[in-house]
Design an enzyme around this catalytic site. Structure first.
Site, mmCIF file in Angstrom:
data_model
loop_
_atom_site.group_PDB
_atom_site.id
_atom_site.type_symbol
_atom_site.label_atom_id
_atom_site.label_comp_id
_atom_site.label_asym_id
_atom_site.label_seq_id
_atom_site.Cartn_x
_atom_site.Cartn_y
_atom_site.Cartn_z
ATOM 1 N N LYS A 127 -26.744 2.266 -20.166
ATOM 2 C CA LYS A 127 -28.054 3.048 -19.585
ATOM 3 C C LYS A 127 -27.280 4.325 -18.973
ATOM 4 O O LYS A 127 -28.063 5.517 -18.935
ATOM 5 C CB LYS A 127 -28.795 2.331 -18.309
ATOM 6 N N LYS A 185 -29.924 10.874 -9.150
ATOM 7 C CA LYS A 185 -29.275 9.582 -8.730
ATOM 8 C C LYS A 185 -28.422 9.020 -9.963
ATOM 9 O O LYS A 185 -27.494 8.398 -9.822
ATOM 10 C CB LYS A 185 -30.428 8.751 -8.116
#
Length: 309
Positions: free
Chosen positions: A186, A254
């Site tokens: 990811k 983030k």
């Protein structure tokens, strides 16, 4: 390569109809539609979220409301989390450790650090839990259309046990390695997505400011070697400067922190990734954190003295 680290793919056909009891914590932009698809697939889904409106949407779709995280995860076949950051996963996983029965399958769809996913697997094993990290790609449209790409870390047996869940919410699913590997893939996904948005933004400005028809130009790019899902799905809204969030700049910021930390851990250089992280940080500093990550176009404009920052 170990059996668990080989890629195994499931390309969506029909939806599975299971009938397993599922506790789902985190019913936001992504989690809400995913929980709804699980209800539609025939599972008994109990959901919890800090937003009562999010819980109400699930109950309207046929799910049940959990009073809190502890009640939601207790006595379930499967527990699922879809949460914003590591600390949220850690907090809910503490409830899972305390209240879930041995043998429960825990699937975390959140995007967090590989180390936190490895920690959930290690601590879960001590309690007899089966743990998978399964971050997703596809944004809000993918969640709504059950067309997510899911990258899974964990054992093959646990992966196979979770197929009905994955097939209900996703289109392409791959077992990419042991626990934590899903988060690594990811991170790589977010690295490519962020960099692509930055380059598409610069291409738009180049065409617009040198007299080319940017709309026609992007159509050509989308059909050639430069083509990508981003050009396919986002070129029109980028040209219109419409940045309704499917995935917010704040969240990509983030994720870039996760990417940089992972690169440091691996001792690999990612100069393009570092630059992309700075551009996303700039977008956030300009007040664009709540906008879609395609709003990197606004940063490119500001750096060029074009448009409004």
């Amino acid at each position: 390569m170990s059996e668990a680290s080989r890629s195994d793919s499931v390309r969506g056909g029909g939806r599975a109809t299971g009938g397993r009891s599922i506790g789902f914590v985190g019913l936001g932009i992504m989690g809400g539609p995913m929980a709804g698809h699980l209800v539609a697939a025939g599972h008994e889904v109990t959901g919890y979220d800090h937003s009562s409106a999010a819980v109400d949407r699930l109950t309207a779709a046929g799910g049940k409301a959990g009073a809190n995280a502890a009640e939601t995860v207790r006595d379930k076949d499967i527990v699922i989390t879809m949460l914003p950051q590591d600390e949220h996963v850690e907090s809910v996983f503490a409830e899972v450790l305390e209240h879930a029965a041995p043998g429960t399958l825990y699937i975390d769809f959140s995007t967090i650090t590989p180390r936190t996913s490895e920690w959930t697997a290690t601590e879960g094993a001590k309690k007899g839990l089966r743990v998978l990290d399964a971050p997703v790609s596809g944004g809000e449209p993918g969640a709504k259309n059950a067309a997510l790409s899911i990258m899974v870390g964990g054992s093959r047996d646990d992966f196979d046990s979770a197929r009905a869940v994955f097939e209900a919410v996703g289109k392409t699913v791959a077992l990419v390695g042991p626990n934590g590997a899903g988060q690594v893939v990811k991170a790589a996904n977010q690295l490519v997505v962020g960099g692509t948005y930055a380059l598409v933004a610069e291409a738009i400005l180049l065409m617009e400011n040198l007299g080319a028809n940017a709309e026609a130009g992007l159509d050509v790019l989308a059909g050639g070697l430069a083509g990508s899902k981003i050009l396919e799905l986002k070129r029109k809204t980028m040209l219109e400067r419409s940045f309704q969030p499917g995935f917010r700049i704040d969240l990509h910021h983030k994720d870039m922190g996760i990417i940089l930390a992972a690169a440091r851990q691996a001792e690999v250089a990612i100069p393009m990734g570092a630059l992309t992280a700075q551009l996303i940080a700039a977008a956030r500093a300009m007040g664009h954190g709540s906008l879609d990550h395609s709003a990197l176009l606004l940063v490119a404009e500001a750096l060029s003295g074009k448009g409004q920052a």
